[in-house]
Design an enzyme around this catalytic site. Structure first.
Site, PDB file in Angstrom:
ATOM      1  N   SER A 238       0.854  -1.190   0.000  1.00 33.57           N
ATOM      2  CA  SER A 238       0.000   0.000   0.000  1.00 33.57           C
ATOM      3  C   SER A 238       0.891   1.241   0.000  1.00 33.57           C
ATOM      4  O   SER A 238       2.117   1.151   0.142  1.00 33.57           O
ATOM      5  CB  SER A 238      -0.888   0.015   1.246  1.00 33.57           C
ATOM      6  N   LYS A 239       0.263   2.389  -0.132  1.00 30.65           N
ATOM      7  CA  LYS A 239       1.024   3.638  -0.132  1.00 30.65           C
ATOM      8  C   LYS A 239       1.787   3.795   1.177  1.00 30.65           C
ATOM      9  O   LYS A 239       2.902   4.307   1.217  1.00 30.65           O
ATOM     10  CB  LYS A 239       0.064   4.818  -0.346  1.00 30.65           C
TER      11      LYS A 239
END
Length: 460
Positions: A238-239
Site C-alpha cells: 500500500s502507499k
C-alpha cells in the site's frame, strides 16, 4: 531482435511496482541490443490525466531509463483499432451485441441464484434477426467454445485456461472506444513486441489477448508474469508501505541508482550479490531468473543501499543534488571536509542536508538531554580555557583544533568527554555527529569562538 515495452495507464502516478516492471523490460531490451518502447495506454478518456502522463515521463527521466523512438499514445491510434474491429466483424470473428446493461444484470442475478459463475450467455453470437431499436451495441469477439488456451510463461511455466472459463468479451464499447485487452494485443503486434514482461495481475488477461492475436493471425509474443511486491506482513503493498509516487522517493532523498538497485533485487537475484551498477544489471539480467514467489518490500534494505551510493558518490556530484534540500555548498571552501565527514553517516540526501545544516547554522536551541549531560562539573572553566588557547592559535585544519583540545585535556587532567560534550553542544546544540575537530574546521575558528561565547552567556 528483442523488443519490449512498458505500457502504463495515465490515471495516477507511477509507483515502484510499475517502475520495477519498466526496469525489467528495459534491461532485457538493452542486454539484447533490442528496442524498448514506452507506450501510454490512455484509451480511457474519462480517467486520463495529463499530470499523470507528465509524472511518468518525469520519473523515467529521473531514473535514467531511456526509450526508443517517440512515446506512443493509444488515444492517437483509434483509427487503427477501428480498422481491426471492422476486419473481425467482416470475417465473422466478432459481432454486435445488443444486450442492455439491465438485461445483463438480470442474467447475472439468475446465474448466481443457480450457483453458476456470472457470465454473458452469447445470445447474440449468431444473431441474424432484426436488431432491437434504441440500443447502441457493443462489439464482442467470438472466443473458442471448447479446448484450452495454452501458453508458456517464462516465469510460471505452462499455463492452460479452459475455453469454457472465457466468454465472448467486449472489444469495443457502445460508444465505439476499444477495450484494454484488444488494443494491447494490436499494439504489441504492430510494434513488434517480442517479450511482454508484466505483473502477474495481468495473467488472466493473457488468454483474452491470445484470442485476439489468433483471430487476426498475429504473432504471439513471449510472456513473463512477474509476482507482485508484498509488504513485510505479506500483504499487497500500500502507499503506507512504499507504493507511492516514484518521484516521492526523490523528494525523500533517495538516489535513482539506489532505487533501481533495490527494485532489481525485488524478485531477481544473481548469487549473493546485492550491489549492482546499471551496467552489471544489463549484463546479468534474464527474465527467466525472476523468482516465482512474491518479493517483500524492505525499507531498511533501500536505506542501506542508498547509504552505500551516497558514501561512494563524488562530492562534486552530491553538491548540486543537495541544493534540492536547501543546502548550497558550491562556494563553500570547506565542502570537501563537510561532505567527507557526513556522507558516511547519511541514509538519504535529505538527512545529509539536515546534518550539514546542523553544523553550518548556529543552533537556535539546545537539546535538553544533551544539556543535562554537558553541564556538569567544571564545564564552564574547561570551555573558557579552550577559548583562551584557541584565540592564540592559527587553527584551520582539523588537526589544529584537535591539538587545542589535547592541550586542555592535558592541562586539566580530564578525560576527552569532559570537554567534548559541552563543546559539541555549544557548537551544534546536541550530542552526536562527526568528529569535533572536523566540525570546527568546517565552521572556522571565528565561528567556533562566537558559538562557544554565546553558549557561555546562555548557561554560564
Amino acid at each position: 531482435m528483442v523488443v519490449t515495452r512498458f505500457a502504463p495507464s495515465p490515471t495516477g502516478y507511477l509507483h515502484i511496482g510499475g517502475l520495477r516492471t519498466a526496469l525489467f523490460n528495459w534491461l532485457w531490451a538493452r542486454k539484447n541490443k533490442g528496442k524498448f518502447i514506452l507506450r501510454i495506454e490512455d484509451t480511457d478518456l474519462a480517467r486520463n490525466s495529463k499530470e499523470a502522463t507528465k509524472a511518468i515521463l518525469e520519473a523515467f527521466d529521473w531514473v535514467g531509463l531511456d526509450y526508443d523512438g517517440e512515446v506512443a499514445y493509444q488515444s492517437q491510434r483509434f483509427d487503427i483499432y477501428k480498422r481491426f474491429i471492422q476486419k473481425l466483424l467482416d470475417e465473422g470473428k466478432a459481432y454486435y451485441c445488443y444486450m442492455t446493461k439491465e438485461e445483463l444484470d438480470a442474467l447475472r442475478e439468475e446465474q448466481m441464484k443457480r450457483g453458476e459463475r456470472p457470465r454473458y450467455d452469447r445470445r447474440y453470437r449468431d444473431f441474424t434477426g432484426t436488431p432491437p431499436q434504441g440500443v447502441q451495441p457493443v462489439v464482442r469477439i467470438k472466443a473458442p467454445l471448447e479446448g484450452d488456451i495454452v501458453f508458456e510463461d517464462g516465469i510460471k511455466g505452462t499455463i492452460a485456461i479452459k475455453a469454457s472459463e472465457l466468454d465472448d468479451f467486449i472489444i469495443a464499447r457502445s460508444d465505439g472506444t476499444p477495450t484494454y485487452n484488444f488494443v494491447v494485443a494490436i499494439d504489441d503486434a504492430l510494434m513488434g513486441v517480442t517479450d511482454v514482461i508484466r505483473g502477474d495481475d495481468h495473467l488472466y488477461n493473457t488468454p483474452k489477448q491470445i484470442i485476439v492475436y489468433e483471430a487476426l493471425g498475429l504473432k504471439i509474443p513471449r510472456f513473463y508474469h512477474v509476482p507482485m511486491i508484498l509488504n513485510e506482513a505479506g500483504k499487497k503493498l500500500s502507499k503506507r508501505d512504499g507504493a507511492m509516487d516514484v518521484m516521492e522517493y526523490k523528494r525523500m532523498g533517495y538516489l535513482p541508482e539506489a532505487l533501481l538497485n533495490f527494485l532489481v533485487r525485488l524478485g531477481w537475484s544473481h548469487g549473493d550479490q546485492e550491489i549492482f551498477s546499471l551496467e552489471e544489471m544489463k549484463e546479468l539480467f534474464d527474465p527467466k531468473d525472476i523468482n516465482k514467489a512474491p518479493s517483500a518490500y524492505n525499507l531498511s534494505k533501500l536505506d542501506w543501499l542508498n547509504a552505500h551510493y551516497i558514501k561512494n558518490k563524488p562530492n562534486e556530484e552530491l553538491v548540486p543534488l543537495l541544493e534540492e534540500f536547501g543546502l548550497y555548498l558550491a562556494d563553500h571552501d570547506k565542502k570537501e571536509i563537510l561532505l567527507d565527514a557526513l556522507k558516511e553517516r547519511a541514509k538519504t540526501l535529505k538527512e545529509l542536508a539536515q546534518m550539514a545544516k546542523e553544523i553550518l547554522e548556529v543552533p537556535e536551541e539546545y537539546d535538553e538531554k544533551a544539556l543535562k549531560k554537558a553541564l556538569k562539573g567544571e564545564w564552564k572553566e574547561i570551555l573558557e580555557l579552550f577559548l583562551d588557547k584557541l584565540r592564540k592559535e592559527e587553527a584551520h585544519l582539523p588537526v589544529d583544533f584537535h591539538d587545542v583540545i589535547e592541550e586542555v585535556v592535558k592541562e586539566k587532567e580530564i578525560g576527552f568527554g569532559k570537554i567534548g560534550q559541552p563543546l559539541r553542544v555549544a557548537l551544534t546544540g546536541k550530542l552526536g555527529g562527526p568528529d569535533l575537530s572536523e566540525i570546527m574546521a568546517i565552521i572556522g575558528k571565528d565561528e567556533v569562538i562566537q558559538r562557544v561565547e554565546r553558549f557561555l552567556r546562555s548557561f554560564g
